[in-house]
Every structure is written in C-alpha cells, then in structure tokens.
Design a protein around this motif. Structure first.
Motif, short mmCIF file in Angstrom:
data_model
loop_
_atom_site.label_atom_id
_atom_site.label_comp_id
_atom_site.label_asym_id
_atom_site.label_seq_id
_atom_site.Cartn_x
_atom_site.Cartn_y
_atom_site.Cartn_z
N PRO A 21 -136.27 16.19 -77.35
CA PRO A 21 -137.28 16.90 -76.55
C PRO A 21 -138.58 17.08 -77.33
N GLY A 22 -139.70 16.77 -76.67
CA GLY A 22 -141.02 16.96 -77.25
C GLY A 22 -141.46 15.89 -78.24
N PHE A 23 -140.64 14.89 -78.50
CA PHE A 23 -141.02 13.85 -79.47
C PHE A 23 -142.03 12.90 -78.85
N ARG A 24 -143.03 12.55 -79.62
CA ARG A 24 -144.03 11.57 -79.18
C ARG A 24 -143.96 10.36 -80.09
N SER A 25 -144.08 9.19 -79.49
CA SER A 25 -143.98 7.96 -80.27
C SER A 25 -145.17 7.82 -81.21
N HIS A 26 -144.93 7.14 -82.34
CA HIS A 26 -145.95 6.89 -83.35
C HIS A 26 -146.08 5.40 -83.56
N ASP A 27 -147.18 5.00 -84.14
CA ASP A 27 -147.37 3.60 -84.53
C ASP A 27 -148.30 3.59 -85.73
N LEU A 28 -148.23 2.54 -86.52
CA LEU A 28 -149.11 2.42 -87.68
C LEU A 28 -150.48 1.95 -87.24
N ALA A 29 -151.47 2.29 -88.02
CA ALA A 29 -152.82 1.80 -87.77
C ALA A 29 -152.80 0.28 -87.96
N PRO A 30 -153.61 -0.44 -87.21
CA PRO A 30 -153.62 -1.90 -87.35
C PRO A 30 -153.95 -2.32 -88.76
N PHE A 31 -153.36 -3.43 -89.17
CA PHE A 31 -153.60 -3.98 -90.50
C PHE A 31 -155.05 -4.41 -90.61
N PRO A 32 -155.76 -3.96 -91.64
CA PRO A 32 -157.19 -4.32 -91.74
C PRO A 32 -157.37 -5.81 -91.98
N ALA A 33 -158.22 -6.43 -91.18
CA ALA A 33 -158.46 -7.88 -91.30
C ALA A 33 -159.26 -8.23 -92.54
N GLU A 34 -160.03 -7.28 -93.07
CA GLU A 34 -160.87 -7.55 -94.22
C GLU A 34 -160.37 -6.78 -95.44
N ALA A 35 -159.07 -6.84 -95.71
CA ALA A 35 -158.49 -6.07 -96.81
C ALA A 35 -159.05 -6.49 -98.17
N ASP A 36 -159.33 -7.76 -98.35
CA ASP A 36 -159.83 -8.22 -99.65
C ASP A 36 -161.26 -8.77 -99.56
N GLY A 37 -161.98 -8.39 -98.51
CA GLY A 37 -163.36 -8.83 -98.38
C GLY A 37 -163.53 -10.12 -97.59
N LEU A 38 -162.44 -10.81 -97.30
CA LEU A 38 -162.52 -12.04 -96.53
C LEU A 38 -162.16 -11.74 -95.08
N ALA A 39 -163.04 -12.04 -94.18
CA ALA A 39 -162.79 -11.80 -92.77
C ALA A 39 -162.03 -12.97 -92.17
#
Length: 111
Positions: A21-39
């Motif tokens: 009861p009362g639980f709401r689903s969670h999700d991770l933030a999207p993986f950053p496309a520019e993690a190392d400076g390369l798009a």
C-alpha cells in the motif's frame, strides 16, 4: 552495463512491491549520453538505437497515472515492458563490448 544492472534491480524492486500500500514505482535517471565528453549522434535513420530511446536518441519517458485504491502506483505491465527493454539494451551493449574487444585483439594480432 552497470547502469543497466542497477536499473534492473530498481525495476525488480518495483515488481516486488506491487501489492504494498502506498508504494510508488521508481526508475533510474537516464544514462548520460555525454559521460566522457563525446556525444553520441545518430547520423543515419538506419543506424541501431537503444530500444528505450526515440528517433533523436533521447530517452523516451511515459508517465503512468494509474493508482489502486490503497495508493499503490505500480503497474506490472509497465514494469515488465521496462524490464524487457532494459534487458535488450543490456544485451546490445554487451555485444558491442565483445565486438570491440575482438577488434582490439585483432589489432594486436592475438586472434
């Protein structure tokens, strides 16, 4: 690949708490496309993309407004779809990783 593993854990937790009861689903933030400076850029419509991204390469987000009378906001169908998409994305990333290792082995003459 670690992000996909962590996301799978979050999705499994959502499914496990589907009747809490009362639980709401969670999700991770999207993986950053520019993690190392390369798009990452899609230059041709025929290029492969992750299944959870749109044609522009950005993550697709779909919100849910379903609630049960006890306040639970987990929709099992949505969680299973997200889980399947996450699994396909993980398989594609691990396949690309394996192929890149094969290319490196070939380059150093160990194949």
């Amino acid at each position: 690949m670690q992000w996909h593993s962590a996301r799978q854990n979050v999705l499994a937790e959502n499914v496990a708490n589907a009747t809490t009861p009362g639980f709401r689903s969670h999700d991770l933030a999207p993986f950053p496309a520019e993690a190392d400076g390369l798009a990452v850029r899609r230059t041709d419509a025929r290029h492969l993309t992750l299944t959870s991204t749109g044609p522009d390469g950005r993550p697709q987000a779909a919100g849910s407004f379903e609630r049960t009378p006890d306040g639970n906001a987990v929709v099992l169908e949505e969680q299973m779809i997200k889980s399947a998409q996450n699994q396909m994305d993980h398989q594609m990333v691990s396949s690309l990783y394996g192929k890149s290792l094969g290319l490196l082995r070939t380059a150093i003459g160990r194949r």
